[in-house]
Design an enzyme around this catalytic site. Structure first.
Site, PDB file in Angstrom:
ATOM      1  N   GLU A 101       3.249  -4.061  12.792  1.00 43.63           N
ATOM      2  CA  GLU A 101       2.415  -3.092  11.786  1.00 43.63           C
ATOM      3  C   GLU A 101       1.311  -3.487  11.365  1.00 43.63           C
ATOM      4  O   GLU A 101       1.317  -3.561  10.111  1.00 43.63           O
ATOM      5  CB  GLU A 101       3.383  -1.674  10.669  1.00 43.63           C
ATOM      6  N   LEU A 102       0.627  -3.590  11.866  1.00 41.93           N
ATOM      7  CA  LEU A 102      -1.375  -4.680  11.386  1.00 41.93           C
ATOM      8  C   LEU A 102      -2.113  -3.626  10.639  1.00 41.93           C
ATOM      9  O   LEU A 102      -1.998  -2.087  10.386  1.00 41.93           O
ATOM     10  CB  LEU A 102      -0.793  -5.517  12.341  1.00 41.93           C
ATOM     11  N   LYS A 124      11.349  -8.161   1.821  1.00 41.12           N
ATOM     12  CA  LYS A 124      10.887  -9.335   1.318  1.00 41.12           C
ATOM     13  C   LYS A 124       9.847  -8.292   0.562  1.00 41.12           C
ATOM     14  O   LYS A 124       9.225  -7.721   1.825  1.00 41.12           O
ATOM     15  CB  LYS A 124      10.803 -10.725   1.150  1.00 41.12           C
ATOM     16  N   ASN A 155       0.556  -1.397  -0.389  1.00 41.06           N
ATOM     17  CA  ASN A 155      -0.052  -0.110  -0.413  1.00 41.06           C
ATOM     18  C   ASN A 155       0.584   1.204  -0.114  1.00 41.06           C
ATOM     19  O   ASN A 155       0.523   2.421  -0.421  1.00 41.06           O
ATOM     20  CB  ASN A 155      -1.199   0.091   1.219  1.00 41.06           C
ATOM     21  N   CYS A 195      -3.343   1.857   6.450  1.00 44.83           N
ATOM     22  CA  CYS A 195      -4.334   1.123   7.798  1.00 44.83           C
ATOM     23  C   CYS A 195      -4.715   1.939   8.413  1.00 44.83           C
ATOM     24  O   CYS A 195      -4.946   1.966   9.201  1.00 44.83           O
ATOM     25  CB  CYS A 195      -2.743   0.736   8.200  1.00 44.83           C
ATOM     26  N   GLU A 251     -11.174  -4.153   9.516  1.00 42.24           N
ATOM     27  CA  GLU A 251     -10.122  -3.743   8.393  1.00 42.24           C
ATOM     28  C   GLU A 251     -11.276  -3.905   7.009  1.00 42.24           C
ATOM     29  O   GLU A 251     -10.676  -4.462   6.755  1.00 42.24           O
ATOM     30  CB  GLU A 251      -9.148  -3.989   8.408  1.00 42.24           C
ATOM     31  N   GLY A 260       2.001  -5.689   7.916  1.00 45.58           N
ATOM     32  CA  GLY A 260       0.857  -5.998   7.063  1.00 45.58           C
ATOM     33  C   GLY A 260      -1.079  -6.509   7.556  1.00 45.58           C
ATOM     34  O   GLY A 260      -0.521  -5.759   8.585  1.00 45.58           O
ATOM     35  N   SER A 261      -1.090  -8.012   7.432  1.00 40.23           N
ATOM     36  CA  SER A 261      -2.564  -8.195   8.017  1.00 40.23           C
ATOM     37  C   SER A 261      -2.216  -8.532   9.305  1.00 40.23           C
ATOM     38  O   SER A 261      -1.135  -9.293   9.245  1.00 40.23           O
ATOM     39  CB  SER A 261      -2.381  -9.594   6.857  1.00 40.23           C
TER      40      SER A 261
END
Ligand code: NAP
Ligand code: MG
Length: 471
Positions: free
Chosen positions: A244-245, A169, A146, A278, A377, A222-223
């Protein structure tokens, strides 16, 4: 079609299995590049290179490491238009937002950290003890699509400054921004092995990288679902982990506040980047007796501002979703909202454009906080309006979430600050305040672990050693 490889030990390296995966432009739905689809052997090589490079990099002075990172920053600044255009092409953010909210933000945050580190002391004398802060070792940086540049920047800047070596990655949907970053790093000439790139699948190469016994820190954005899995796996090696979700942040509008600003702010976060942010303020909490005014304001803002189309066109505000998959997810949430009894205020139409993963931005009203669209979300251009009776109820609704990443309060300053203090979330904007690049960024509850940005970010990549000396 151009093929892009991994960057391992300072050399562009083809994957050992010779497998590649196509990259799609979400606006045209055409594939335009191929990137390495790495095997575990490639990850082994990258981790080995980073492990070998670690002692010397960690032993450089902070000034020397800062010098390298500053050169990388200068290269990013010099190539900002090129990076902006790559983000438009592979991700689909509108050009104006790619310039400011994507590349511009990354430059601001990286500059702020590089400046702040200049006054930072890695050693401290406490009585007979020298307390030394240093790198952990190899950092695995696993990033989402994102913010293809800034999600990587937020990890590599502090990790490298702190003395760690890194294997990145990036997300499979947006690997070319990462490739560009490493082309710039190659020009800078980091010592070989300090900074490596592995392209490939998350569940394959990404998971293998995170589990690798020679990786000391896993830094993931990410998720929440993938983050939970990585947290469990990190336990096996007692690895340091930074997560960081997701988020489901609320904007609380208080009586007496600037209503049109409140609407503009919430709408902005669901329209920029197609709501794939996010920290998006996806729940708008408003006093019950002002609902009609809020709805009217949302409608007029929508009519005046929402331009869906080719993200390369500077007049476009809303581009396509990153992928067919993400579009499908968002459309399913919109259906679920209707099925659970929410009312569409604006949106929910088939976009006029035939090609591309476009979703029409949609605002729901008649929403209660227990609905799926208020709890999960969505990561798309969807806003829900929820009403409250009292300030206490507004706080309760805002906090009734598994997440706690961001938030905003718009209202008379003193009231707004009082409410902001009671929200269980990592970042809160009061009225027209702006983000501060030196402020800590990160989540409460299931939104994550640790903080990014500025010195708070650097400290998350530092180990601490006490050396006791004879008096
Ligand atoms: P994701 O699956 O969590 O992917 C994020 C990164 O992790 C990508 O590089 C991905 O690689 C990698 N990955 C996936 N599975 C992995 C595993 N088992 N082990 C190690 N790495 C793994 O996120 P997504 O599928 O791109 O997006 C899904 C949802 O995540 C979104 O709808 C949104 O709710 C949330 N999200 C949150 C943020 C945020 O900033 N907090 C950002 C993006 C997405 P691949 O790309 O190769 O799968
Ligand atoms: Mg995925």
């Amino acid at each position: 079609m151009k093929k892009y490889n991994n960057f391992i030990n300072g050399v562009w390296t083809a994957p050992t299995n010779n497998e590649y995966k196509e990259v799609e432009n979400p606006t045209t739905e055409e594939t335009f590049a191929q990137v390495a689809y790495s095997a575990n052997e490639d990850v082994d090589q990258a981790v080995e290179a980073a492990k070998t490079a670690f002692p010397a990099w960690n032993n450089l002075s902070l000034e020397e490491r800062t010098g390298y990172v500053e050169k990388l920053l200068a290269e990013i600044k010099a190539h900002k238009e090129e990076i902006r255009d790559i983000i438009v092409e592979e991700f689909g953010a509108a050009k104006t937002f790619s310039e400011s909210g994507q590349v511009g933000l990354a430059i601001d945050e990286m500059s702020a950290t590089v400046e702040a580190i200049k006054d930072y002391n890695l050693t401290q004398q406490i009585g007979n003890t020298k307390v030394i802060k240093e790198g952990y070792g190899v950092v695995a940086a696993i990033t989402p699509w994102n913010y293809p540049l800034n999600q990587i920047q937020r990890k590599i800047t502090p990790a490298l400054l702190a003395g760690n070596t890194v294997v990145v990655k990036p997300a499979s949907d947006t690997p070319l921004t990462a490739v560009k970053l490493f082309e710039l790093a190659e020009k800078v000439g980091f010592p070989k092995g300090v900074f490596n790139l592995i392209l490939g699948s998350g569940s394959g190469a990404g998971n293998y990288l995170a589990e690798h016994e020679d990786v000391a820190v896993v830094s993931f954005t990410g998720s929440t679902e993938v983050g939970q899995g990585l947290y469990e796996n990190a336990a096996k090696g007692i690895k340091h982990i930074i997560l960081e979700l997701g988020g489901k942040s609320a904007l609380v509008y208080l009586p007496g506040g600037d209503l049109s600003f409140a609407v503009k702010k919430a709408m902005g976060t669901i329209l920029n980047n197609q709501g794939q942010t996010c920290t998006a303020l996806t729940r708008l909490l408003v006093p019950k007796d002002e609902l009609a005014d809020v709805e009217a304001e949302v409608k007029s803002f929508y009519e005046e501002n929402v331009v869906i189309g080719d993200p390369a066109d500077p007049n476009t505000l809303v581009g396509p979703m990153v992928s067919a998959n993400q579009k499908k997810t968002v459309l399913e949430y919109i259906e679920k909202g209707k099925a659970e009894g929410a009312k569409v205020l604006v949106g929910d139409k088939k976009p006029a454009i035939e090609t591309g993963h476009f979703v029409t931005p949609t605002v729901f009203t008649n929403v209660t906080n227990d609905m799926t669209i208020a709890q999960e979300e969505i990561f798309g251009p969807v806003l829900v309006i929820i009403t409250y009776d009292t300030e206490e109820e507004a706080i309760e609704i805002a906090n009734d979430s598994i997440y706690g990443l961001s938030g905003a309060v718009v209202g008379p300053t003193e009231d707004a600050y009082k409410v902001a203090k009671q929200l269980r979330t990592g970042n809160i904007f009061v009225n027209k305040s702006e983000r501060n690049p030196l402020a800590p960024f990160g989540g409460y509850k299931q939104s994550g672990l640790g903080r990014e940005n500025g010195l708070f970010g650097v400290e998350d990549y530092l180990e601490t050693k006490a050396i006791f000396l004879e008096d």
